[in-house]
Design a protein around this motif. Structure first.
Motif, PDB file in Angstrom:
ATOM      1  N   ARG A  59       4.171   2.064   2.273  1.00  0.00           N
ATOM      2  CA  ARG A  59       5.047   3.214   2.017  1.00  0.00           C
ATOM      3  C   ARG A  59       4.224   4.484   2.197  1.00  0.00           C
ATOM      4  O   ARG A  59       3.152   4.636   1.598  1.00  0.00           O
ATOM      5  CB  ARG A  59       5.628   3.165   0.600  1.00  0.00           C
ATOM      6  N   ASN A  60       4.721   5.401   3.025  1.00  0.00           N
ATOM      7  CA  ASN A  60       4.012   6.654   3.289  1.00  0.00           C
ATOM      8  C   ASN A  60       4.855   7.822   2.799  1.00  0.00           C
ATOM      9  O   ASN A  60       6.004   7.996   3.212  1.00  0.00           O
ATOM     10  CB  ASN A  60       3.734   6.809   4.786  1.00  0.00           C
ATOM     11  N   GLU A  61       4.278   8.626   1.889  1.00  0.00           N
ATOM     12  CA  GLU A  61       4.951   9.819   1.396  1.00  0.00           C
ATOM     13  C   GLU A  61       4.621  10.989   2.333  1.00  0.00           C
ATOM     14  O   GLU A  61       3.463  11.381   2.474  1.00  0.00           O
ATOM     15  CB  GLU A  61       4.507  10.148  -0.031  1.00  0.00           C
ATOM     16  N   VAL A 108       0.857  -1.181   0.000  1.00  0.00           N
ATOM     17  CA  VAL A 108       0.000   0.000   0.000  1.00  0.00           C
ATOM     18  C   VAL A 108       0.892   1.229   0.000  1.00  0.00           C
ATOM     19  O   VAL A 108       1.798   1.355   0.829  1.00  0.00           O
ATOM     20  CB  VAL A 108      -0.937   0.032   1.227  1.00  0.00           C
ATOM     21  N   ILE A 109       0.650   2.129  -0.947  1.00  0.00           N
ATOM     22  CA  ILE A 109       1.357   3.404  -1.016  1.00  0.00           C
ATOM     23  C   ILE A 109       0.374   4.503  -0.647  1.00  0.00           C
ATOM     24  O   ILE A 109      -0.712   4.598  -1.230  1.00  0.00           O
ATOM     25  CB  ILE A 109       1.938   3.648  -2.421  1.00  0.00           C
ATOM     26  N   LEU A 110       0.752   5.331   0.327  1.00  0.00           N
ATOM     27  CA  LEU A 110      -0.113   6.407   0.812  1.00  0.00           C
ATOM     28  C   LEU A 110       0.498   7.753   0.444  1.00  0.00           C
ATOM     29  O   LEU A 110       1.700   7.978   0.643  1.00  0.00           O
ATOM     30  CB  LEU A 110      -0.270   6.328   2.330  1.00  0.00           C
ATOM     31  N   THR A 111      -0.329   8.640  -0.073  1.00  0.00           N
ATOM     32  CA  THR A 111       0.111  10.001  -0.358  1.00  0.00           C
ATOM     33  C   THR A 111      -0.997  10.972   0.034  1.00  0.00           C
ATOM     34  O   THR A 111      -2.176  10.696  -0.195  1.00  0.00           O
ATOM     35  CB  THR A 111       0.481  10.177  -1.845  1.00  0.00           C
ATOM     36  N   GLY A 112      -0.617  12.077   0.666  1.00  0.00           N
ATOM     37  CA  GLY A 112      -1.627  12.992   1.192  1.00  0.00           C
ATOM     38  C   GLY A 112      -2.461  12.317   2.257  1.00  0.00           C
ATOM     39  O   GLY A 112      -3.664  12.579   2.385  1.00  0.00           O
ATOM     40  N   SER A 113      -1.826  11.462   3.066  1.00  0.00           N
ATOM     41  CA  SER A 113      -2.566  10.620   4.008  1.00  0.00           C
ATOM     42  C   SER A 113      -3.242  11.433   5.102  1.00  0.00           C
ATOM     43  O   SER A 113      -2.633  12.311   5.729  1.00  0.00           O
ATOM     44  CB  SER A 113      -1.619   9.601   4.639  1.00  0.00           C
ATOM     45  N   ILE A 117       7.809  -3.220   8.249  1.00  0.00           N
ATOM     46  CA  ILE A 117       6.987  -3.213   7.038  1.00  0.00           C
ATOM     47  C   ILE A 117       6.688  -1.807   6.540  1.00  0.00           C
ATOM     48  O   ILE A 117       6.245  -1.632   5.414  1.00  0.00           O
ATOM     49  CB  ILE A 117       5.661  -3.976   7.256  1.00  0.00           C
ATOM     50  N   LEU A 118       6.936  -0.804   7.394  1.00  0.00           N
ATOM     51  CA  LEU A 118       6.583   0.577   7.066  1.00  0.00           C
ATOM     52  C   LEU A 118       7.813   1.381   6.691  1.00  0.00           C
ATOM     53  O   LEU A 118       8.788   1.439   7.438  1.00  0.00           O
ATOM     54  CB  LEU A 118       5.889   1.237   8.264  1.00  0.00           C
ATOM     55  N   THR A 119       7.780   1.987   5.496  1.00  0.00           N
ATOM     56  CA  THR A 119       8.828   2.930   5.102  1.00  0.00           C
ATOM     57  C   THR A 119       8.188   4.293   4.882  1.00  0.00           C
ATOM     58  O   THR A 119       7.096   4.393   4.320  1.00  0.00           O
ATOM     59  CB  THR A 119       9.542   2.482   3.815  1.00  0.00           C
ATOM     60  N   GLN A 120       8.868   5.353   5.340  1.00  0.00           N
ATOM     61  CA  GLN A 120       8.340   6.707   5.218  1.00  0.00           C
ATOM     62  C   GLN A 120       9.408   7.601   4.604  1.00  0.00           C
ATOM     63  O   GLN A 120      10.588   7.516   4.950  1.00  0.00           O
ATOM     64  CB  GLN A 120       7.908   7.238   6.583  1.00  0.00           C
ATOM     65  N   HIS A 121       8.981   8.468   3.700  1.00  0.00           N
ATOM     66  CA  HIS A 121       9.926   9.286   2.949  1.00  0.00           C
ATOM     67  C   HIS A 121       9.478  10.744   2.961  1.00  0.00           C
ATOM     68  O   HIS A 121       8.336  11.061   2.598  1.00  0.00           O
ATOM     69  CB  HIS A 121      10.055   8.773   1.521  1.00  0.00           C
ATOM     70  N   ASN A 122      10.397  11.634   3.362  1.00  0.00           N
ATOM     71  CA  ASN A 122      10.125  13.067   3.377  1.00  0.00           C
ATOM     72  C   ASN A 122      10.528  13.692   2.052  1.00  0.00           C
ATOM     73  O   ASN A 122      11.524  13.294   1.440  1.00  0.00           O
ATOM     74  CB  ASN A 122      10.909  13.742   4.502  1.00  0.00           C
ATOM     75  N   ASN A 123       9.740  14.690   1.614  1.00  0.00           N
ATOM     76  CA  ASN A 123      10.043  15.378   0.373  1.00  0.00           C
ATOM     77  C   ASN A 123       9.552  16.814   0.458  1.00  0.00           C
ATOM     78  O   ASN A 123       8.408  17.061   0.830  1.00  0.00           O
ATOM     79  CB  ASN A 123       9.393  14.662  -0.815  1.00  0.00           C
ATOM     80  N   LYS A 124      10.421  17.752   0.116  1.00  0.00           N
ATOM     81  CA  LYS A 124      10.065  19.164   0.182  1.00  0.00           C
ATOM     82  C   LYS A 124       9.338  19.653  -1.062  1.00  0.00           C
ATOM     83  O   LYS A 124       8.744  20.733  -1.064  1.00  0.00           O
ATOM     84  CB  LYS A 124      11.336  20.005   0.384  1.00  0.00           C
ATOM     85  N   ILE A 125       9.398  18.859  -2.151  1.00  0.00           N
ATOM     86  CA  ILE A 125       8.746  19.276  -3.399  1.00  0.00           C
ATOM     87  C   ILE A 125       7.272  18.912  -3.405  1.00  0.00           C
ATOM     88  O   ILE A 125       6.437  19.648  -3.921  1.00  0.00           O
ATOM     89  CB  ILE A 125       9.466  18.626  -4.603  1.00  0.00           C
TER      90      ILE A 125
END
Length: 504
Positions: free
Chosen positions: A428-430, A402-407, A466-474
């Motif tokens: 994966r959480n963006e 499961v990929i989450l964005t704007g969660s 099982i959880l990966t989280q990634h920070n992004n300034k863009i």
């Protein structure tokens, strides 16, 4: 199968859950109707609201059933197909005696088989129901050639028109053999009609992307394998849909009708029910030998489900579809009726999750043995999180990634337990610090549900493998789902997880 409502009292809840589980294992989706009746609520109005979405009602009767005659009258007035299930030797209200009665007391398995047989017979009787589509007249193909303006609607054409006039020109000639192979494949599989979009419905001399949807009548008709047709550097992506599943079919039609610049384009429809193999052979005889094709029926890597956010038509699906399909994924966008009320009204949120529950179960039954992954955006993250949390242990549908964005899921959501319960393998959480929409979610909204939160900007508090989280300034709330992210980040992540197994 169509949505089925299970009606029972709380005293029979355990038995109702067993019947529901056993029916869903047989491919029947059941909605357990549990009401949160509060002081002052009108039970009849609550029942009337809940049965609008169902097609069949299974009424569980026992000595502990304490429904009134007025209650059952309200159900029968809905004019739904009703089946009575007896779980002990109890009195049957007179108003229900005219409906089929199935005894589950002694021979439970036989009784369950009778329930399945009855539902199947009901469905079979509706197989020839006229499809609910807007009828469009045939069109002169001289107005449909690629050198004329973009089509603005769906146009129905004959197969002869499609080959003789539409596919003219040197650049298009090479496609004809592949197109004929698609028609032959669809005819042998007894499809109803085909839809074409992409470069075949826009003003373009040299097609670079071709998309076709083969539409069948029933879910059971859909082939398990998917197909692609390769022609030098061009791929014809073939999707499957059914008349039964209008939501998915409408989504495919919407995707076909969008050109690469998100401007409206036309969709070409070819009905093949009355086409004979002789007609296809005559067309084949007239096709140049320079036209070549190679069909590749393959076992898909997985099913990729997308869940959009509120007030969104998910236009990003039009860019996502050809990318993921080119790497062996079955693309399955889920489209729901979104409105701001979903944030504020618990009953509407519950209904959205229930509808997804029915839809995702159908997807699993359609592609048995194919793992399912999800890309969820905004309110879509709430839907998938609520679905996973809705089952204590056994879950009808498992998810590989499961990929989450704007969660908007709460930061304390327990992903580790979901993995230990074999509901999911990877998440994966963006995290987008500049996501102003999630960042400014009022505390008043967050308090409306324990699942609401700001994990899209704060991340999840839990630290697990099982959880990966990634920070992004863009990234912000709406610019994440772009080609660069999908091709370079998300698809490698999904592909890497495609061979992982659930925890035993």
């Amino acid at each position: 199968m169509k949505t089925i409502l299970m009606d029972y009292t709380q005293k029979d809840k355990q038995t109702a859950e067993k019947i529901t589980y056993d029916l869903e294992r047989k491919g029947v989706r059941v909605w357990n109707d549990e009401f949160d009746i509060k002081l002052g609520d009108n039970i009849f109005e609550k029942k009337k609201e809940s049965i609008k979405c169902c097609h069949y009602i299974l009424i569980l009767l026992s000595d502990q059933s304490n429904r009134t005659t007025e209650y059952y009258t309200a159900i029968t007035k809905a004019k739904k197909d009703i089946v009575i299930l007896l779980i002990d030797n109890c009195n049957i209200p007179n108003i229900l005696k005219e409906y089929p009665i199935i005894d589950l007391q002694e021979e439970y398995d036989d009784g369950l088989s009778n329930v399945l047989a009855h539902l199947k017979n009901k469905l079979e009787s509706k197989k020839n129901q006229t499809e609910k589509e807007v009828t469009v007249s045939s069109v002169d193909l001289k107005s449909v050639t690629l050198k004329n303006p973009i089509l603005k609607s769906m146009q129905t054409v004959s197969i002869e028109q499609f080959f003789n006039e539409f596919s003219n020109g040197k650049e298009l000639e090479k496609y004809k053999k592949a197109l004929l192979s698609i028609f032959e494949f669809a005819k042998m599989r007894e499809a109803a009609y085909l839809l074409f979009g992409g470069s075949f419905a826009v003003e373009k001399d040299s097609p670079s992307n071709v998309t076709c949807v083969i539409v069948f009548r029933h879910q059971s008709d859909i082939p398990r394998d998917h197909g692609r047709f390769f022609l030098q550097e061009t791929t014809i992506d073939v999707y499957f849909a059914t008349i039964e599943d209008q939501n998915t079919l409408s989504t495919h039609q919407q995707l076909l009708s969008m050109a690469s610049n998100n401007q409206g384009a036309g969709v070409i429809k070819i009905d093949i029910t009355n086409i004979s193999m002789d007609q296809l052979q005559r067309i084949d005889h007239n096709i140049s030998d320079n036209s070549t094709s190679l069909i590749d029926l393959y076992q898909p890597r997985g099913v990729l489900v997308t869940l959009h956010g509120l007030l969104s038509r998910a236009k990003w699906n039009t860019e996502l579809a050809p990318i993921v399909s080119s790497q062996g994924w079955i693309f399955a966008p889920y489209v729901y009726k979104s409105c701001v009320d979903l944030l504020f009204r618990e009953q509407k949120r519950k209904r959205a999750v229930d509808e997804f529950r029915s839809w995702i179960f159908d997807i699993q039954m359609r592609y048995k043995g194919v793992p399912i992954s999800v890309i969820a955006h905004s309110f879509g993250t709430y839907i998938i999180a609520s679905y996973l949390a809705g089952f204590d242990e056994d879950i009808p549908v498992q998810f590989q990634s499961v990929i989450l964005t704007g969660s908007i899921v709460h930061t304390n959501y327990d992903w580790k337990t979901k993995y230990e319960q074999s509901k999911i393998i990877r998440v994966r959480n963006e995290i987008a610090k500049n996501d102003s929409w999630v960042k400014r979610m009022p505390d008043g909204i967050i308090r409306l549900s324990k699942k609401f939160g700001q994990s899209g900007v704060k991340g999840f508090a839990q630290n697990c493998d099982i959880l990966t989280q990634h920070n992004n300034k863009i990234f912000d709330h709406n610019n994440v789902i772009k080609r660069d992210v999908v091709e370079q980040i998300w698809l490698p992540y999904l592909n890497a997880n495609s061979n992982l197994d659930f925890l035993e």
